[in-house]
Write a protein that holds these residues in place. Sequence first.
Motif, PDB file in Angstrom:
ATOM      1  N   PRO A 112      10.898 -33.059  83.144  1.00 51.46           N
ATOM      2  CA  PRO A 112      10.976 -34.474  83.524  1.00 51.46           C
ATOM      3  C   PRO A 112      11.869 -34.764  84.732  1.00 51.46           C
ATOM      4  CG  PRO A 112      11.200 -34.227  81.148  1.00 51.46           C
ATOM      5  CD  PRO A 112      11.270 -32.843  81.732  1.00 51.46           C
ATOM      6  N   GLU A 113      12.887 -33.928  84.973  1.00 49.66           N
ATOM      7  CA  GLU A 113      13.807 -34.199  86.073  1.00 49.66           C
ATOM      8  C   GLU A 113      13.513 -33.278  87.254  1.00 49.66           C
ATOM      9  OE1 GLU A 113      17.860 -34.260  84.739  1.00 49.66           O
ATOM     10  OE2 GLU A 113      17.468 -35.805  83.228  1.00 49.66           O
ATOM     11  N   HIS A 114      13.743 -33.804  88.468  1.00 48.54           N
ATOM     12  CA  HIS A 114      13.361 -33.120  89.703  1.00 48.54           C
ATOM     13  C   HIS A 114      14.522 -33.089  90.705  1.00 48.54           C
ATOM     14  CE1 HIS A 114       9.032 -33.443  88.561  1.00 48.54           C
ATOM     15  NE2 HIS A 114       9.477 -34.531  87.950  1.00 48.54           N
ATOM     16  N   PRO A 115      15.590 -32.368  90.402  1.00 44.51           N
ATOM     17  CA  PRO A 115      16.700 -32.279  91.356  1.00 44.51           C
ATOM     18  C   PRO A 115      16.284 -31.490  92.598  1.00 44.51           C
ATOM     19  CG  PRO A 115      17.002 -30.712  89.584  1.00 44.51           C
ATOM     20  CD  PRO A 115      15.813 -31.537  89.205  1.00 44.51           C
ATOM     21  N   MET A 169       6.796 -34.737  94.527  1.00 47.18           N
ATOM     22  CA  MET A 169       7.159 -34.824  93.109  1.00 47.18           C
ATOM     23  C   MET A 169       5.893 -34.839  92.262  1.00 47.18           C
ATOM     24  SD  MET A 169       9.330 -37.700  90.980  1.00 47.18           S
ATOM     25  CE  MET A 169      10.859 -37.362  91.852  1.00 47.18           C
ATOM     26  N   VAL A 170       5.805 -33.920  91.321  1.00 44.29           N
ATOM     27  CA  VAL A 170       4.651 -33.842  90.431  1.00 44.29           C
ATOM     28  C   VAL A 170       5.009 -34.552  89.123  1.00 44.29           C
ATOM     29  CG1 VAL A 170       3.097 -32.318  89.172  1.00 44.29           C
ATOM     30  CG2 VAL A 170       3.851 -31.707  91.485  1.00 44.29           C
ATOM     31  N   ASP A 171       4.170 -35.484  88.740  1.00 48.48           N
ATOM     32  CA  ASP A 171       4.389 -36.314  87.554  1.00 48.48           C
ATOM     33  C   ASP A 171       3.788 -35.625  86.331  1.00 48.48           C
ATOM     34  OD1 ASP A 171       4.397 -38.226  85.560  1.00 48.48           O
ATOM     35  OD2 ASP A 171       3.586 -39.832  86.800  1.00 48.48           O
ATOM     36  N   GLY A 172       4.639 -35.259  85.387  1.00 45.43           N
ATOM     37  CA  GLY A 172       4.176 -34.601  84.170  1.00 45.43           C
ATOM     38  C   GLY A 172       4.251 -35.496  82.943  1.00 45.43           C
ATOM     39  N   SER A 173       4.235 -36.810  83.147  1.00 49.57           N
ATOM     40  CA  SER A 173       4.464 -37.731  82.028  1.00 49.57           C
ATOM     41  C   SER A 173       3.267 -37.868  81.091  1.00 49.57           C
ATOM     42  CB  SER A 173       4.851 -39.117  82.559  1.00 49.57           C
ATOM     43  OG  SER A 173       3.813 -39.667  83.360  1.00 49.57           O
ATOM     44  N   LYS A 174       2.065 -37.526  81.564  1.00 51.30           N
ATOM     45  CA  LYS A 174       0.875 -37.763  80.741  1.00 51.30           C
ATOM     46  C   LYS A 174       0.941 -36.989  79.421  1.00 51.30           C
ATOM     47  CE  LYS A 174      -3.197 -38.300  82.561  1.00 51.30           C
ATOM     48  NZ  LYS A 174      -4.481 -38.057  83.270  1.00 51.30           N
ATOM     49  N   SER A 211       9.274 -33.726  73.320  1.00 51.15           N
ATOM     50  CA  SER A 211      10.664 -33.693  73.778  1.00 51.15           C
ATOM     51  C   SER A 211      10.945 -32.324  74.381  1.00 51.15           C
ATOM     52  CB  SER A 211      11.628 -33.952  72.612  1.00 51.15           C
ATOM     53  OG  SER A 211      11.439 -35.248  72.082  1.00 51.15           O
ATOM     54  N   PHE A 212      11.258 -32.287  75.665  1.00 51.04           N
ATOM     55  CA  PHE A 212      11.496 -31.027  76.346  1.00 51.04           C
ATOM     56  C   PHE A 212      12.748 -30.333  75.837  1.00 51.04           C
ATOM     57  CE2 PHE A 212       8.159 -31.982  79.224  1.00 51.04           C
ATOM     58  CZ  PHE A 212       7.914 -30.828  79.971  1.00 51.04           C
TER      59      PHE A 212
END
Length: 257
Positions: free
Chosen positions: A202-205, A235-240, A248-249
């Motif tokens: 979920p996070e993209h530092p 940024m690749v969105d992995g929310s789906k 929960s990762f």
Amino acid sequence: MRILILGCGWVGEEIAKYYIDKGFEVYATCTSEEKKNYLNLLGLHVAIVDFDKENSILEFPTTFNYVLNSIPASSKNSVDEISNRFAHVSNYLKNITYQRQLYLSSIGIYPDKDGIFTEDFADDLNERLFVAEQKITFKNTHIYRLGGLFGNNRIFAKYFENRICSTGDQLANFIHVDDVVELIVQGFETDLNHPIYNLVAPEHPPKKEVILASAQKYNFQLPSDFQPEHSFQKMVDGSKIIKELNYSFKYISPLDF
């Protein structure tokens, strides 16, 4: 219960171990005698198959519960070579039965440019990866586009020790192998609603921060210098899949890998 792993690489090995522990019969393909012997020792039934030339595995059963397809669409191959390889894979899959297939693709299918990329993005896709995905798009098949894969001995800082890093300003679209394994298991055991999912933490530092954090955590030398080039903010969105599975990762950020 049976699972088939086509192209048993690093992720495939982790999945194999999981399902062997669950009492499954695990069948897998690889491309070398050395790898076959190693996988046999883990308890797998293994066949050496070159899908560039072959489209059948006569010694395997024809009925499986799950298929994990991780045949690579390698950058070293041409689009025509990839098309031929996955035509053979497709022909094989048409002659077996299974409840669900997961194909492991890559977020490298999206262009390297500024933007937020969801599964619906369809412009300027990597032709090699797109051809591979199209060849195996069958009923009961879902595509997982994996982010940069880390965990165990695959540590980001290791690849930049005493070297110039030119990608430090880019965003990290990474995922830990433990989360990939869990999402594969849930994908097999759940009726997924969409054909394609991005799998990224979920996070993209920025990658520079990931290098510094993992170098400190695992005692690797730092890069000799950071000289940013091509500093696009992709940024690749992995929310789906997170929303669909209420997942929960284990590793929310690559800073924690």
